[in-house]
Design a protein around this motif. Structure first.
Motif, short mmCIF file in Angstrom:
data_model
loop_
_atom_site.label_atom_id
_atom_site.label_comp_id
_atom_site.label_asym_id
_atom_site.label_seq_id
_atom_site.Cartn_x
_atom_site.Cartn_y
_atom_site.Cartn_z
N LEU A 139 0.82 -1.21 0.00
CA LEU A 139 0.00 0.00 0.00
C LEU A 139 0.85 1.26 0.00
N LEU A 140 1.92 1.28 0.80
CA LEU A 140 2.78 2.47 0.85
C LEU A 140 3.45 2.73 -0.49
N ARG A 141 3.95 1.69 -1.12
CA ARG A 141 4.63 1.89 -2.40
C ARG A 141 3.65 2.32 -3.49
N GLN A 142 2.41 1.82 -3.40
CA GLN A 142 1.38 2.30 -4.33
C GLN A 142 1.10 3.78 -4.11
N TYR A 143 1.12 4.21 -2.88
CA TYR A 143 0.86 5.62 -2.56
C TYR A 143 1.89 6.53 -3.22
N TYR A 144 3.15 6.17 -3.11
CA TYR A 144 4.20 7.04 -3.67
C TYR A 144 4.34 6.88 -5.17
N SER A 145 4.00 5.69 -5.71
CA SER A 145 4.08 5.49 -7.16
C SER A 145 2.87 6.09 -7.88
N HIS A 146 1.71 6.00 -7.25
CA HIS A 146 0.47 6.47 -7.88
C HIS A 146 -0.35 7.26 -6.87
N PRO A 147 0.05 8.46 -6.55
CA PRO A 147 -0.72 9.25 -5.58
C PRO A 147 -2.16 9.49 -6.01
N GLU A 148 -2.40 9.44 -7.33
CA GLU A 148 -3.77 9.66 -7.82
C GLU A 148 -4.71 8.54 -7.38
N TYR A 149 -4.16 7.37 -7.05
CA TYR A 149 -5.00 6.27 -6.59
C TYR A 149 -5.55 6.51 -5.18
N PHE A 150 -4.98 7.48 -4.48
CA PHE A 150 -5.35 7.73 -3.09
C PHE A 150 -6.11 9.04 -2.91
N LYS A 151 -6.54 9.62 -4.01
CA LYS A 151 -7.19 10.94 -3.92
C LYS A 151 -8.62 10.83 -3.39
N ASN A 152 -9.26 9.68 -3.54
CA ASN A 152 -10.60 9.47 -3.00
C ASN A 152 -10.89 7.98 -2.91
N SER A 153 -12.05 7.64 -2.34
CA SER A 153 -12.37 6.23 -2.12
C SER A 153 -12.58 5.48 -3.42
N TYR A 154 -13.16 6.12 -4.44
CA TYR A 154 -13.40 5.44 -5.71
C TYR A 154 -12.08 5.00 -6.35
#
Length: 485
Positions: free
Chosen positions: A210-225
């Motif tokens: 999850l952490l590596r996804q956050y830094y690689s793709h911050p757009e994936y964490f912008k909202n719940s969808y």
């Protein structure tokens, strides 16, 4: 003016009638001869039966897990549920260069947990009973839409075959752990084992993924969808073994613990997400259908049983009510359904339903799918009082009788076979419900709370009602009025 007058007459007449005043004097007690108003009262027969729904619409805030048996009837119910996580918008973590890394120089999480907090007020059964559960990662998100308690993500192909699968046994009785865990009892599922994502990349634990996804793709964490559709589709929890406890979880959290340095200091924190109303939850109920069918066949009573168990079907004498006074105004129609006490009470007896909704039978699905509220036109609400469920006074069902009569008359004008094609035209259902208050939560603590919507009750409730038969019908009390102009 006449309409307001009739309305006042209706309330007063019903109050008198409910006190068993003789019907012959009702008109005299309300009006004088100069009013030219004739008020009459009659009683008609109501028949009832038990009705088994295939499943019911699942309100997305209910998370029940476990398996219990009703001591009164011996019926068994098991519950599983699916849940997703809501990632709060604009969530910020420390700069990546501050995060602690592993021996390979890549950032890592310290650990990752899913924490399910008991809603103790809604849990049922033995706090010492052990339940074995299985938590499975979803392959894809369950999409928004209409989900009934028969929906099973596992059978529907939503489970990721090579994803997370965790088995864990729990009970509500928790004397271990830290003071916070004792104050807020919970089930903590540790996702600390090696994890391989769908791309074949392996991480030391799910939190690192999850952490590596956050830094690689911050757009994936912008909202719940974005989070649900790109990172974490959700999880399904099943009851695998054990009996005696039905746990209710009021809050479910995902926590990714990590460490980072700021100057010479090392800090510890976590990335959190919760399962909230903004994401989807579904409930899967498994009832003993054979046992429920045997209860429904009981000619001595009818049942109200949740979750997704038995309703009571009510056949209203619409033709009799309207045909005998076809020129009169129908002021009120009141009916009372009496409860039969449970003679086998125990510490683990199912609760008695506190709230009931009466709606036309053919409206069962659409009413709950659209999260409607009662309106005293086609949906009527009452609470348990004096061991009975009464639809009287402000909740009398005269509007329903009129609607049913008008629907039949209009239908027959277009189709002589309308009644044969609409066999439920004069049938209604008594359904245990929970109230959704203005705070948008299911209220089960006070029966007097005024709801803004009602949903199916998913708690462990059961009761018997006096059955209306042709030999011993339930009586509906009807008051009419007309002006002698």
């Amino acid at each position: 003016m006449k309409l307001k007058y009739l309305t006042a007459i209706a309330f007063t007449a019903m109050a008198l009638y409910s006190c068993d005043e003789g019907t012959g004097t009702i008109g005299d007690s309300l009006t004088s001869n100069s009013d030219n108003l004739v008020v009459t009262a009659s009683e008609y027969d109501v028949l009832t039966n038990s009705f088994l729904p295939d499943s019911v619409y699942s309100y997305e805030e209910e998370c029940y897990l476990g398996k219990v048996s009703d001591p009164e009837t011996g019926t068994i119910v098991k519950s599983n549920f699916m849940f997703q996580f809501n990632m709060m918008e604009n969530k910020h973590l420390p700069a990546q260069e501050k995060m602690l890394t592993g021996s390979d120089g890549k950032l890592i999480a310290d650990s990752c947990h899913i924490v399910l907090y008991f809603d103790k007020s809604e849990c049922f059964g033995d706090t010492l009973a052990a339940i074995k559960m299985k938590l499975s990662e979803l392959e894809k998100p369950v999409t928004d839409g209409v989900h009934y308690t028969s929906f099973n993500p596992s059978k529907a192909g939503y489970i990721r075959q090579n994803g997370i699968k965790k088995y864990q046994t729990f009970s509500m009785h928790n004397q271990t752990g830290d003071s916070l865990s004792r104050a807020y009892p919970n089930v903590r599922v540790k996702l600390t084992e090696s994890y391989t994502d769908k791309e074949g990349v392996t991480y030391n634990n799910y939190g690192t993924y999850l952490l590596r996804q956050y830094y690689s793709h911050p757009e994936y964490f912008k909202n719940s969808y974005a989070f649900v559709n790109n990172v974490c589709p959700g999880f399904y929890i099943e009851t695998i073994d054990g009996e005696g406890l039905m746990a209710s979880f009021g809050t479910i959290d995902l926590r990714v613990y990590y460490s980072y340095k700021d100057g010479d200091n090392t800090y510890h924190s976590y990335l959190g997400a919760s399962s909230t109303q903004e994401v989807l939850q579904t409930l899967t109920i498994e009832n003993d259908r054979e046992a429920l069918n045997q209860l429904a066949a009981d000619n001595n009573c009818t049942y109200l049983k949740t979750p997704a168990g038995i309703f009571t079907e009510v056949t209203l004498p619409v033709d009799d009510i309207k045909s005998t006074h076809n020129t009169d105004s129908l002021l009120s129609a009141a009916v009372v359904f009496n409860r039969i006490n449970n003679d086998l009470l125990s510490d683990y007896s199912f609760k008695t339903p506190q709230r009931l909704l009466l709606i036309q039978k053919d409206s069962l699905n659409t009413f709950f799918e659209n999260k409607r509220n009662y309106n005293n036109l086609y949906a009527f609400y009452t609470t348990l009082s004096k061991n009975a469920y009464s639809f009287t006074s402000s909740s009398d069902i005269s509007n329903l009788v009129v609607r049913m009569h008008n629907a039949k008359q209009q239908g027959l004008k277009a189709d002589a076979a309308w009644v044969e094609k609409h066999p439920n035209w004069n049938k209604a259902l008594l359904i245990p419900v929970e109230a959704i208050t203005s705070t948008s939560t299911a209220s089960t603590t006070t029966a007097s709370a005024t709801p803004v919507a009602v949903v199916h009750s998913m708690g462990m409730t059961s009761t018997r009602l006096v059955r209306g038969t042709r030999e011993n019908p339930i009586k509906i009390k009807v008051i009419y009025a007309k002006f002698n102009d």
